[in-house]
Design an enzyme around this catalytic site. Structure first.
Site, PDB file in Angstrom:
ATOM      1  N   THR A  26      68.818   0.566 -41.309  1.00 50.08           N
ATOM      2  CA  THR A  26      67.410   0.631 -41.690  1.00 50.08           C
ATOM      3  C   THR A  26      66.560   0.599 -40.422  1.00 50.08           C
ATOM      4  O   THR A  26      66.888  -0.073 -39.454  1.00 50.08           O
ATOM      5  CB  THR A  26      67.015  -0.514 -42.639  1.00 50.08           C
ATOM      6  OG1 THR A  26      66.940  -1.751 -41.922  1.00 50.08           O
ATOM      7  CG2 THR A  26      68.013  -0.650 -43.782  1.00 50.08           C
ATOM      8  N   GLY A  27      65.481   1.362 -40.441  1.00 48.05           N
ATOM      9  CA  GLY A  27      64.671   1.476 -39.237  1.00 48.05           C
ATOM     10  C   GLY A  27      65.431   2.156 -38.117  1.00 48.05           C
ATOM     11  O   GLY A  27      65.243   1.831 -36.943  1.00 48.05           O
ATOM     12  N   ALA A  45      81.960   7.726 -37.127  1.00 53.80           N
ATOM     13  CA  ALA A  45      81.487   7.353 -38.456  1.00 53.80           C
ATOM     14  C   ALA A  45      80.336   8.251 -38.890  1.00 53.80           C
ATOM     15  O   ALA A  45      79.646   8.864 -38.062  1.00 53.80           O
ATOM     16  CB  ALA A  45      81.027   5.902 -38.455  1.00 53.80           C
ATOM     17  N   VAL A  47      76.655   8.206 -40.165  1.00 52.79           N
ATOM     18  CA  VAL A  47      75.567   7.236 -40.037  1.00 52.79           C
ATOM     19  C   VAL A  47      74.334   7.770 -40.754  1.00 52.79           C
ATOM     20  O   VAL A  47      73.926   8.921 -40.554  1.00 52.79           O
ATOM     21  CB  VAL A  47      75.244   6.954 -38.555  1.00 52.79           C
ATOM     22  CG1 VAL A  47      74.090   5.963 -38.442  1.00 52.79           C
ATOM     23  CG2 VAL A  47      76.482   6.422 -37.828  1.00 52.79           C
ATOM     24  N   TYR A 181      55.361 -13.258 -38.010  1.00 55.14           N
ATOM     25  CA  TYR A 181      56.504 -12.397 -37.704  1.00 55.14           C
ATOM     26  C   TYR A 181      57.759 -13.228 -37.471  1.00 55.14           C
ATOM     27  O   TYR A 181      58.824 -12.946 -38.049  1.00 55.14           O
ATOM     28  CB  TYR A 181      56.216 -11.542 -36.471  1.00 55.14           C
ATOM     29  CG  TYR A 181      57.446 -10.790 -35.988  1.00 55.14           C
ATOM     30  CD1 TYR A 181      57.900  -9.666 -36.672  1.00 55.14           C
ATOM     31  CD2 TYR A 181      58.170 -11.232 -34.884  1.00 55.14           C
ATOM     32  CE1 TYR A 181      59.044  -8.990 -36.260  1.00 55.14           C
ATOM     33  CE2 TYR A 181      59.308 -10.563 -34.459  1.00 55.14           C
ATOM     34  CZ  TYR A 181      59.746  -9.450 -35.147  1.00 55.14           C
ATOM     35  OH  TYR A 181      60.887  -8.797 -34.744  1.00 55.14           O
ATOM     36  N   SER A 184      59.078 -14.497 -40.676  1.00 57.38           N
ATOM     37  CA  SER A 184      59.698 -13.463 -41.518  1.00 57.38           C
ATOM     38  C   SER A 184      61.118 -13.181 -41.046  1.00 57.38           C
ATOM     39  O   SER A 184      62.027 -12.959 -41.860  1.00 57.38           O
ATOM     40  CB  SER A 184      58.860 -12.177 -41.494  1.00 57.38           C
ATOM     41  OG  SER A 184      58.995 -11.469 -40.262  1.00 57.38           O
TER      42      SER A 184
END
Length: 316
Positions: A26-27, A45, A47, A181, A184
């Site tokens: 993710t990102g 792999a 991706v 931040y 989180s």
């Protein structure tokens, strides 16, 4: 170093092959996520980059293909700030199994005002923690279809000095962007540790590992135009900082090792070797706050209430 924390030899420049494996980052279109995807692509792999910006995702995939001959990389649109979209996003991944996911995407705001997701959650907490929490629920069938899948959660060194307030997870009382931040990311790390605890209790084949990148600066990161361009001036100005911190290419190393190294176990924490800020990846002692199962369980229950899903509802 005690034998408890000794690890087999690991060379970040010579990664083991992972042909036939499928990984989601993710990102993956920028920063640490991009370099994790680039490094994993070099193992053979497949991706998948999760990104909320299709143009940036396309630039990232083109960059990886230019640097890694034969790279099997593609992207899917992923918006962690919209919980209702995540089930459809997972369906669009279009694979029968997933061998690992790196929960890396994140929002970091520097200035007020406080912002919210479409679901009404504080933006950083809602994206960085709740988004990945809910995404794991929808990914779980794909993870269970792999022989021994891993969920790798990217924390932050900034979280080490923070503490969570379960009565103010949404930062309604005193919003400070940098503190919010850090909290989180701490919530994410609690999630990664508690996820593994619950998976073990269920006898699941899936494991969960928590990592952090140490100090990772753009100015110490090699250029990958147009994804990232480092000027000569920025490189020279940042040279003294290289004694203490590193670039984002190196910040990806703990996550990549957590995906690939068979010596890595669920429930562990991995970060840079030198003061937790720079260097090759090593196992760290789990930070004291993260070792509190009672607090982690309360955060888990609250996260279930806020997202309407339980990531381990399907975990056998």
């Amino acid at each position: 170093m005690s034998s408890e924390f000794s690890t087999p030899p690991w060379n970040v420049q010579r990664l083991p092959r992972a042909d036939g494996s499928v990984f989601l980052v993710t990102g993956g279109n920028a920063g640490i996520g991009y370099f994790a995807a680039e490094q994993l692509s070099a193992t053979g792999a497949a991706v998948v980059l999760g990104s909320r910006n299709p143009a940036k995702a396309e630039a990232a995939t083109a960059s990886i293909r230019a640097r890694v001959p034969g790279a099997r990389v593609r992207s899917v649109r992923l918006d962690l700030a919209d919980l209702s979209s995540l089930e459809t996003t997972v369906e669009s991944v279009g694979v029968e199994r997933l061998d690992a996911v790196i929960h890396n995407a994140g929002v970091a705001l520097d200035d007020p005002p406080r912002k919210e997701t479409v679901d009404g959650h504080e933006l950083m907490f809602g994206t960085n923690h709740l988004g990945h929490f809910a995404l794991t629920r929808w990914l779980m069938p794909l993870l269970l279809a792999a022989p021994a899948a891993r969920v790798v959660t990217m924390g932050s060194f900034a979280a080490k000095s923070e503490r969570l307030d379960l009565d103010d997870l949404q930062s309604l009382k005193a919003y400070q962007p940098k503190r919010t931040y850090g909290r989180s990311k701490l919530a994410q790390m609690y999630f990664g540790v508690e996820l593994d605890r619950r998976l073990r209790a269920a006898g699941s084949t899936v494991t969960s590992v928590v990592v952090h990148p140490g100090g990772a600066l753009d100015s110490l990161t090699p250029s990958r135009p147009p994804v990232h361009v480092r000027t000569t001036g920025a490189r020279l100005r940042a040279a003294p900082a290289a004694l203490l911190v590193q670039g984002k290419h190196a910040g990806a190393w703990p996550a990549v090792r957590a995906v690939l190294d068979p010596a890595v176990r669920g429930g562990q924490l991995w970060g840079p070797r030198i003061f937790g800020l720079r260097g090759e990846p090593r196992r760290e002692r789990v930070w004291n706050p993260l070792a509190d199962p009672s607090f982690a369980a309360r955060l888990w229950d609250t996260s279930c209430d806020l997202t309407g899903v339980d990531p381990t509802a399907i975990s056998g």
